[in-house]
Design an enzyme around this catalytic site. Structure first.
Site, PDB file in Angstrom:
ATOM      1  N   LYS B 178     -12.478  17.595  24.566  1.00  0.00           N
ATOM      2  CA  LYS B 178     -12.276  18.940  25.112  1.00  0.00           C
ATOM      3  C   LYS B 178     -13.238  19.188  26.259  1.00  0.00           C
ATOM      4  CE  LYS B 178     -13.909  23.031  24.342  1.00  0.00           C
ATOM      5  NZ  LYS B 178     -13.915  23.714  25.649  1.00  0.00           N
ATOM      6  N   GLY B 230     -24.090  20.162  25.182  1.00  0.00           N
ATOM      7  CA  GLY B 230     -24.016  21.593  25.479  1.00  0.00           C
ATOM      8  C   GLY B 230     -25.272  22.299  24.994  1.00  0.00           C
ATOM      9  N   SER B 231     -25.110  23.575  24.668  1.00  0.00           N
ATOM     10  CA  SER B 231     -26.277  24.382  24.321  1.00  0.00           C
ATOM     11  C   SER B 231     -26.799  24.063  22.920  1.00  0.00           C
ATOM     12  CB  SER B 231     -25.919  25.870  24.389  1.00  0.00           C
ATOM     13  OG  SER B 231     -25.052  26.198  23.321  1.00  0.00           O
ATOM     14  N   THR B 232     -28.088  24.299  22.723  1.00  0.00           N
ATOM     15  CA  THR B 232     -28.698  24.092  21.413  1.00  0.00           C
ATOM     16  C   THR B 232     -28.082  25.040  20.388  1.00  0.00           C
ATOM     17  OG1 THR B 232     -30.754  23.169  22.265  1.00  0.00           O
ATOM     18  CG2 THR B 232     -30.886  24.301  20.148  1.00  0.00           C
ATOM     19  N   GLU B 233     -27.718  26.231  20.843  1.00  0.00           N
ATOM     20  CA  GLU B 233     -27.113  27.219  19.958  1.00  0.00           C
ATOM     21  C   GLU B 233     -25.808  26.680  19.339  1.00  0.00           C
ATOM     22  OE1 GLU B 233     -26.153  30.589  22.300  1.00  0.00           O
ATOM     23  OE2 GLU B 233     -25.317  31.718  20.621  1.00  0.00           O
ATOM     24  N   GLY B 235     -24.936  23.517  19.321  1.00  0.00           N
ATOM     25  CA  GLY B 235     -25.313  22.292  18.608  1.00  0.00           C
ATOM     26  C   GLY B 235     -25.682  22.577  17.161  1.00  0.00           C
ATOM     27  N   GLU B 383     -34.185  28.122  27.996  1.00  0.00           N
ATOM     28  CA  GLU B 383     -33.487  27.366  29.020  1.00  0.00           C
ATOM     29  C   GLU B 383     -32.718  28.336  29.907  1.00  0.00           C
ATOM     30  OE1 GLU B 383     -30.321  24.719  27.715  1.00  0.00           O
ATOM     31  OE2 GLU B 383     -31.029  23.245  29.173  1.00  0.00           O
TER      32      GLU B 383
END
Lengths: 288, 477
Positions: B178, B230-233, B235, B383
């Site tokens: 995706k 992508g973002s840690t959030e 993740g 970030e």
């Protein structure tokens, strides 16, 4: 003539190289495989778990900064100390695990040999897991292994000595420090093992051992923000799932429990070491 | 500053269709979600209508991938390799087209998409093509995992696709990928390339959509492997959602890299490295050198030089070959950069940007430096993912390392010094996966990339990158 009354050992926790009781003052009854009373073991609390993490973090700089040669020497020394306590461990294994004396001796031999095997890995794992990378440009580029940090280990419920040694050694040989949740049912060999560790030149705090309810303690460690990885080998499926979910909060490296029953006498392979290794790649230009 | 005449790259080289479907089982098909548009962030003009994949569409893609896995995994590695070599060659042949399309959809300068993204994309396919028939020598076994669900970000759309697809296919897996919602076009052109290469249907499936589509990919029960950048959030959400499953996961997440400049550094080179570290790709780089740690004794001199250099950066039309700084990828990202920069000022840091004309249309943010930043400030901790540099100072090497490591992230770091022993001492103590010394933001398919701590786990690139796509269990402990 009266028969001499034996002096029993008080089984306590092992935190930062010392043997404290649980700060909670709690204990629980440990019985033999046959159901006879063996001891009142300490029942570790959340506070004990957190103290153990503090001790492990404190020890990390020194242990990870020690030379690989030195770590190998220390782990070999653990094997020497274990060998010299054969009789004591054999008796404990017979009591705790209900195994026959002959089987206990075999498991003990395997535990000593496993430590020797892992000791030799300290200065070799980097050679097989690192690499010099041929980048398309004038750069020096090298990848090397580094320990992940503080690792929580849920020890297997069975195999109280060989299983325990087989989960601790691969974590610490590469420079990690750890907090171990011992087998709830058979915790006594783990405390005796910590007596071995305490006399093996292993710096205090590199290995910390907690006895008590794994369902109670493991989630505290899984959610602890200063723990970098968790080995769930000894966790039942529900506990393992809960812990993995908690571990996501600071993206701990998670070693899931194996799908099949573990044969602790089999060749361990390198997966337990590499589960808690990081790869660092350093670049530098080449030029005049 | 010199005056430059505009030197625009022609966009005629690329044919953008009015609408695109999903790429499932070797064909473009309609999506059952509500279609969305992708725009050029430099002009806000609509580029194309994109199909959105629903959970049912994702399921069809996973089924196609599962079916293809049987033959793809059984194919001799040497044959799989030839497909990947073929793809690499077609990428080279169509590099200009892909570069222009990337710049149009993403907003990055053509100079970067042409000279950085596309060469690396082709190189990545070439590199992993060569591994396909040599897996037995790599040390991770030769057994593929199955179907890989891959979710990638918008900052390097085609490059992240290459990082995900090339190793997965080389190892014998099939994929459902995706792309990011705001940058789907090069992935869809890549689907055409798969068709041109006669790649067997179902080996690569591309499902476009937003977060829900990504969640459907990650949570599909027949996906064996999840790879996310992508973002840690997000993740964290993924790490939580795969708990208790047998899915293997690799995560390449956020960063807040320290770029340490010691007083003995070659200052002109360091200034170039700092600029490349934070202003490359508008700072939309997870490994960006977003925290400059400069030794106090040279801070004044370095900052004066850095500000002078920033005055020469050209912001504007991404397709102009002179452009250094392109457009911010989306309105949402621009809002986030503004919010964090405003927080920087509110918390007491001093903001500076060079005089710089901002185009009337599109999403733009000028190169920005904050001085007087404390470690507790949000702009030193979070970030920003934009062209914003936070400057902190230090006195001793120990203090530099302490400050550099004072972050939950651990993706990359930079060190600038002419003293080799100090460089190695520092590199040794930095808790980060990639250390650039006397350089920054270098990438190569042979070089493993990935983070420590909350920057995620797993490595992409190099021999290490194979591990994510092989079942390395040796059957014992």
């Amino acid at each position: 003539m009266t028969e001499r009354l034996s002096v029993r050992k008080t089984y306590k926790l092992f935190i930062g190289g010392a043997f404290p009781r649980s700060e909670s003052g709690r204990s629980y009854v440990v019985t033999s495989a046959k159901g006879e009373f063996l001891a009142n073991a300490s029942k570790a609390s959340r506070k004990d778990a957190r103290d153990a993490v503090v001790a492990a973090r404190k020890a990390f700089g020194g242990w990870s900064g020690a030379t690989a040669y030195n770590r190998g020497q220390v782990i070999y020394r653990i094997a020497e100390m274990l060998e010299s306590r054969r009789a004591q461990f054999a008796a404990e294994l017979v009591a705790a695990d209900g195994v026959a004396a002959k089987k206990a001796a075999e498991l003990l031999d395997a535990a000593v040999d496993r430590l020797v095997w892992y000791a030799g890995w300290s200065d070799k794992i980097g050679a097989i897991r690192g690499s010099a990378n041929p980048v398309a440009g004038p750069y020096f580029n090298l990848s090397s292994t580094e320990p992940t940090g503080v690792v929580a280990v849920v020890a297997p419920p069975t195999g109280p000595l060989l299983g325990l040694v087989s989960v601790i050694a691969p974590v610490i040989v590469t420079g990690n420090t750890c907090v171990v949740v011992a087998s709830e049912r058979a915790p006594l060999p783990s405390i005796t093992l910590s007596e071995v560790l305490a006399t093996s030149d292993l710096p205090g705090g590199v290995v910390n051992i907690l006895t008590g309810g794994s369902e109670e303690i493991a989630p505290w460690l899984a959610g602890h923000m200063d723990v970098n990885g968790i080995d769930l080998t000894g966790a039942a499926p529900d506990l393992a799932k809960t812990c993995e979910e908690l571990a996501a909060e600071n993206l701990k490296r998670v070693l899931r429990p194996p799908a099949d029953k573990i044969d602790w006498l089999a060749d361990p392979g390198t997966a337990r070491m590499t589960a808690f290794l990081e790869t660092k790649t350093v670049w530098h230009p080449i030029g005049v | 500053m010199f005056e430059y005449a505009p030197a625009p790259e022609s966009r005629d080289v690329v044919d953008i269709k009015p609408s695109y479907g999903l790429f499932v089982n070797g064909e473009f098909v309609d999506g059952s979600g509500s279609a969305f548009k992708t725009i050029n962030p430099a002009s806000e003009e609509k580029l194309a209508e994109i199909a959105a994949a629903s959970a049912a569409d994702v399921d069809l893609a996973v089924q196609a991938a599962r079916k293809a896995f049987t033959t793809w995994s059984a194919m001799p590695g040497a044959e799989r390799a030839k497909y990947l070599f073929r793809i690499a060659r077609i990428i080279q042949e169509r590099a200009r087209e892909l570069a222009v399309l990337e710049s149009l959809d993403n907003g990055k300068p053509i100079r970067e998409s042409r000279d950085v993204d596309l060469p690396l994309v082709a190189a990545h396919f070439f590199y992993y093509a060569g591994w396909a028939d040599k897996l037995q020598y790599a040390g991770y076994g030769t057994r593929p995992l199955g179907v890989a669900g891959q979710v990638i970000p918008w900052n390097f759309p085609l490059l992240m696709l290459a990082w995900k697809i090339a190793p997965a296919l080389a190892c014998g897996n099939t994929v459902v990928l995706k792309p990011a919602e705001t940058t789907p076009l090069t992935a869809l052109l890549f689907a055409e390339i798969c068709q041109q290469a006669d790649l067997p249907p179902g080996v690569v499936n591309i499902v476009t959509g937003a977060g829900e589509t990504g969640a459907a990919v990650v949570n599909h029960p027949d996906v064996d492997k999840v790879a996310f950048t992508g973002s840690t959030e997000v993740g964290r959400l993924i790490a939580r959602s795969v708990a208790g499953t047998g899915k293997k996961v690799t995560l390449e997440l956020g960063g807040k890299a320290a770029n340490i400049v010691y007083e003995d550094a070659a200052l002109d080179q360091a200034v170039e490295g700092i600029v490349n570290g934070i202003f490359f790709n508008q700072g939309h780089v997870c490994c960006a050198g977003s925290r400059l740690l400069v030794q106090e004794s040279i801070a004044g001199e370095l900052l004066a030089s850095l500000k002078r250099r920033l005055g020469t950066l050209r912001m504007g039309d991404p397709l102009d070959k002179n452009t250094d700084i392109g457009a911010i990828n989306s309105a949402a990202q621009l809002a986030k950069i503004r919010e964090l920069s405003d927080a920087g000022e509110q918390e007491g840091a001093e903001r500076w940007s060079p005089a710089c004309a901002i185009p009337a249309q599109g999403f733009w943010f000028p190169p920005t430096i904050f001085t007087g930043v404390a470690q507790s400030h949000r702009i030193a901790r979070e970030e920003i993912f934009g062209p914003v540099l936070s400057v902190l100072t230090f006195r001793t090497p120990a203090e530099a390392v302490e400050k550099a490591n004072n972050t939950p992230f651990g993706l990359s770091a930079g060190v600038w010094t002419e003293k080799a022993s100090l460089m190695l001492w520092t590199a040794d103590r930095l808790r980060a996966g990639v250390i650039w010394s006397n350089t920054f933001n270098r990438f190569d398919p042979t070089s493993p990339f990935g983070g420590y701590k909350e920057s995620g786990y797993g490595r992409e690139g190099g021999r290490h990158g194979l591990e994510a796509y092989l079942d390395a269990r040796d059957g014992s402990l």
